[in-house]
Design a protein around this motif. Structure first.
Motif, PDB file in Angstrom:
ATOM      1  N   ARG A   1      83.129 -46.208  91.284  1.00 44.43           N
ATOM      2  CA  ARG A   1      82.473 -47.015  90.258  1.00 44.43           C
ATOM      3  C   ARG A   1      81.180 -46.355  89.779  1.00 44.43           C
ATOM      4  NH1 ARG A   1      86.553 -50.551  88.936  1.00 44.43           N
ATOM      5  NH2 ARG A   1      87.088 -51.935  90.645  1.00 44.43           N
ATOM      6  N   GLU A   2      80.430 -45.764  90.702  1.00 41.49           N
ATOM      7  CA  GLU A   2      79.188 -45.093  90.323  1.00 41.49           C
ATOM      8  C   GLU A   2      79.477 -43.892  89.437  1.00 41.49           C
ATOM      9  OE1 GLU A   2      76.985 -46.419  94.497  1.00 41.49           O
ATOM     10  OE2 GLU A   2      77.637 -44.342  94.191  1.00 41.49           O
ATOM     11  N   HIS A   3      80.564 -43.170  89.729  1.00 41.48           N
ATOM     12  CA  HIS A   3      80.981 -42.062  88.866  1.00 41.48           C
ATOM     13  C   HIS A   3      81.228 -42.561  87.448  1.00 41.48           C
ATOM     14  CE1 HIS A   3      81.535 -38.242  90.973  1.00 41.48           C
ATOM     15  NE2 HIS A   3      81.847 -38.923  92.052  1.00 41.48           N
ATOM     16  N   LEU A   4      81.932 -43.680  87.323  1.00 40.98           N
ATOM     17  CA  LEU A   4      82.274 -44.211  86.005  1.00 40.98           C
ATOM     18  C   LEU A   4      81.029 -44.650  85.242  1.00 40.98           C
ATOM     19  CD1 LEU A   4      85.453 -46.233  87.014  1.00 40.98           C
ATOM     20  CD2 LEU A   4      85.387 -44.163  85.617  1.00 40.98           C
ATOM     21  N   VAL A   5      80.082 -45.243  85.944  1.00 41.05           N
ATOM     22  CA  VAL A   5      78.821 -45.626  85.299  1.00 41.05           C
ATOM     23  C   VAL A   5      78.079 -44.395  84.812  1.00 41.05           C
ATOM     24  CG1 VAL A   5      76.547 -46.649  85.654  1.00 41.05           C
ATOM     25  CG2 VAL A   5      78.555 -47.778  86.594  1.00 41.05           C
ATOM     26  N   LEU A   6      77.952 -43.390  85.689  1.00 38.03           N
ATOM     27  CA  LEU A   6      77.229 -42.173  85.319  1.00 38.03           C
ATOM     28  C   LEU A   6      77.901 -41.467  84.159  1.00 38.03           C
ATOM     29  CD1 LEU A   6      75.031 -40.065  85.811  1.00 38.03           C
ATOM     30  CD2 LEU A   6      76.528 -38.996  87.513  1.00 38.03           C
ATOM     31  N   GLU A   7      79.232 -41.338  84.222  1.00 38.74           N
ATOM     32  CA  GLU A   7      79.950 -40.650  83.160  1.00 38.74           C
ATOM     33  C   GLU A   7      79.729 -41.332  81.817  1.00 38.74           C
ATOM     34  OE1 GLU A   7      84.600 -40.287  82.104  1.00 38.74           O
ATOM     35  OE2 GLU A   7      83.980 -39.212  83.917  1.00 38.74           O
ATOM     36  N   THR A   8      79.778 -42.651  81.809  1.00 41.61           N
ATOM     37  CA  THR A   8      79.596 -43.393  80.558  1.00 41.61           C
ATOM     38  C   THR A   8      78.173 -43.257  80.040  1.00 41.61           C
ATOM     39  OG1 THR A   8      81.249 -44.993  81.309  1.00 41.61           O
ATOM     40  CG2 THR A   8      79.872 -45.638  79.461  1.00 41.61           C
ATOM     41  N   LEU A   9      77.193 -43.348  80.923  1.00 41.52           N
ATOM     42  CA  LEU A   9      75.800 -43.214  80.500  1.00 41.52           C
ATOM     43  C   LEU A   9      75.504 -41.800  80.011  1.00 41.52           C
ATOM     44  CD1 LEU A   9      73.952 -45.274  83.272  1.00 41.52           C
ATOM     45  CD2 LEU A   9      74.426 -45.958  80.913  1.00 41.52           C
ATOM     46  N   LEU A  10      76.108 -40.797  80.656  1.00 44.18           N
ATOM     47  CA  LEU A  10      75.900 -39.415  80.213  1.00 44.18           C
ATOM     48  C   LEU A  10      76.460 -39.179  78.813  1.00 44.18           C
ATOM     49  CD1 LEU A  10      76.604 -37.242  83.393  1.00 44.18           C
ATOM     50  CD2 LEU A  10      74.489 -37.283  82.051  1.00 44.18           C
ATOM     51  N   ARG A  11      77.557 -39.862  78.493  1.00 47.47           N
ATOM     52  CA  ARG A  11      78.125 -39.722  77.157  1.00 47.47           C
ATOM     53  C   ARG A  11      77.142 -40.188  76.084  1.00 47.47           C
ATOM     54  NH1 ARG A  11      84.480 -41.238  76.876  1.00 47.47           N
ATOM     55  NH2 ARG A  11      85.181 -40.213  78.775  1.00 47.47           N
ATOM     56  N   HIS A  12      76.238 -41.077  76.488  1.00 50.68           N
ATOM     57  CA  HIS A  12      75.292 -41.658  75.532  1.00 50.68           C
ATOM     58  C   HIS A  12      73.855 -41.385  75.981  1.00 50.68           C
ATOM     59  CE1 HIS A  12      79.049 -44.021  75.332  1.00 50.68           C
ATOM     60  NE2 HIS A  12      78.794 -44.092  74.045  1.00 50.68           N
ATOM     61  N   LEU A  13      73.627 -40.200  76.555  1.00 51.97           N
ATOM     62  CA  LEU A  13      72.315 -39.857  77.103  1.00 51.97           C
ATOM     63  C   LEU A  13      71.213 -40.142  76.074  1.00 51.97           C
ATOM     64  CD1 LEU A  13      70.792 -38.562  79.506  1.00 51.97           C
ATOM     65  CD2 LEU A  13      71.047 -36.358  78.333  1.00 51.97           C
ATOM     66  N   GLY A  14      70.201 -40.894  76.517  1.00 49.88           N
ATOM     67  CA  GLY A  14      69.080 -41.212  75.642  1.00 49.88           C
ATOM     68  C   GLY A  14      69.318 -42.391  74.724  1.00 49.88           C
ATOM     69  N   ARG A  15      70.500 -43.014  74.820  1.00 50.41           N
ATOM     70  CA  ARG A  15      70.821 -44.157  73.966  1.00 50.41           C
ATOM     71  C   ARG A  15      71.263 -45.337  74.818  1.00 50.41           C
ATOM     72  NH1 ARG A  15      75.459 -42.383  70.542  1.00 50.41           N
ATOM     73  NH2 ARG A  15      75.778 -40.797  72.159  1.00 50.41           N
ATOM     74  N   MET A  16      70.974 -46.529  74.338  1.00 48.60           N
ATOM     75  CA  MET A  16      71.363 -47.734  75.054  1.00 48.60           C
ATOM     76  C   MET A  16      72.878 -47.909  75.008  1.00 48.60           C
ATOM     77  SD  MET A  16      70.387 -50.445  76.739  1.00 48.60           S
ATOM     78  CE  MET A  16      68.620 -50.512  76.397  1.00 48.60           C
TER      79      MET A  16
END
Length: 220
Positions: free
Chosen positions: A149-164
């Protein structure tokens, strides 16, 4: 995944979970339309021989509705004429049964697991590197151990780095529609990831707006 062979779906769901892929499932065209309208998907895996019609009908429906998610047709209809028909109907890829699981996974990655604006499978932010294929997280040369689950959160946030990233988008990325999700489950996974990034001195921080979403950014 739009497929009425329950045994195959069950087997693939387990394989996908082990690879950190969240899968929603529909057995018919009518169910698939509802799921596609309700959730956002990186890739749609589509069988042709469904109880209520040819799966190719779904592609026209999706495109007319403005849904541009890439479609991988996975079917027993493997003749060249069938493949041509599928591609002409708008399928992005076509794989015949029986198939090798590793080939299916490779095609899924090619279609949608990597953000479209990235030129490499390896993403670097601050002191962290993330490989979208191997799903390995490295900070200053050391592997950072994360749960699925943490991988999935990180991957999604990295796709939108710097954006909400809005909360519903994160929920869809981390949980399938069949998961029983507690109200604070997402916040728990984000909190644990935030702590691990901090403890590893990754140079990345996660900011959140209660009830709205989360943002991954580099420390100033």
């Amino acid at each position: 995944m739009v497929e009425d062979e329950v045994e195959m779906v069950t087997a693939l769901r387990e394989i996908f979970l082990n690879r950190g892929i969240v899968m929603n499932h529909a057995e018919t065209l009518s169910e698939a339309r509802i799921v596609a309208e309700t959730y956002t998907h990186d890739v749609i895996i589509l069988d042709r021989q469904l109880p209520d019609g040819d799966g190719l009908e779904l592609i026209s429906y999706l495109r007319a509705d403005g849904n541009l998610a890439p479609v991988l047709v996975l079917t027993a209809r493997g003749e060249i004429s069938h493949k041509v028909e599928g591609l002409d109907h708008g399928a992005d890829d076509y794989l015949a049964k029986p198939f090798a699981v590793e080939e299916l996974l490779a095609r899924i990655r090619a279609l949608g697991r990597r953000p479209s604006n990235l030129q490499s499978d390896l993403v670097t932010a601050a002191r962290l590197s993330y490989d979208y294929v191997s799903r390995e997280v490295v900070v200053d040369g050391k592997t950072l151990e994360l749960t699925r689950r943490e991988h999935l959160v990180l991957e999604t946030l990295l796709r939108h780095l710097g954006r909400m990233v809005m909360r519903p988008i994160l929920m869809e990325a981390v949980f399938s529609m069949d998961d029983e999700v507690q109200p604070n489950a997402l916040d728990t996974h984000v909190s644990r990831l935030r702590r691990k990034l901090s403890d590893a001195n990754s140079g990345l921080v996660i900011n959140g707006v209660r009830g709205v979403g989360y943002l991954l950014r580099e420390e100033q």
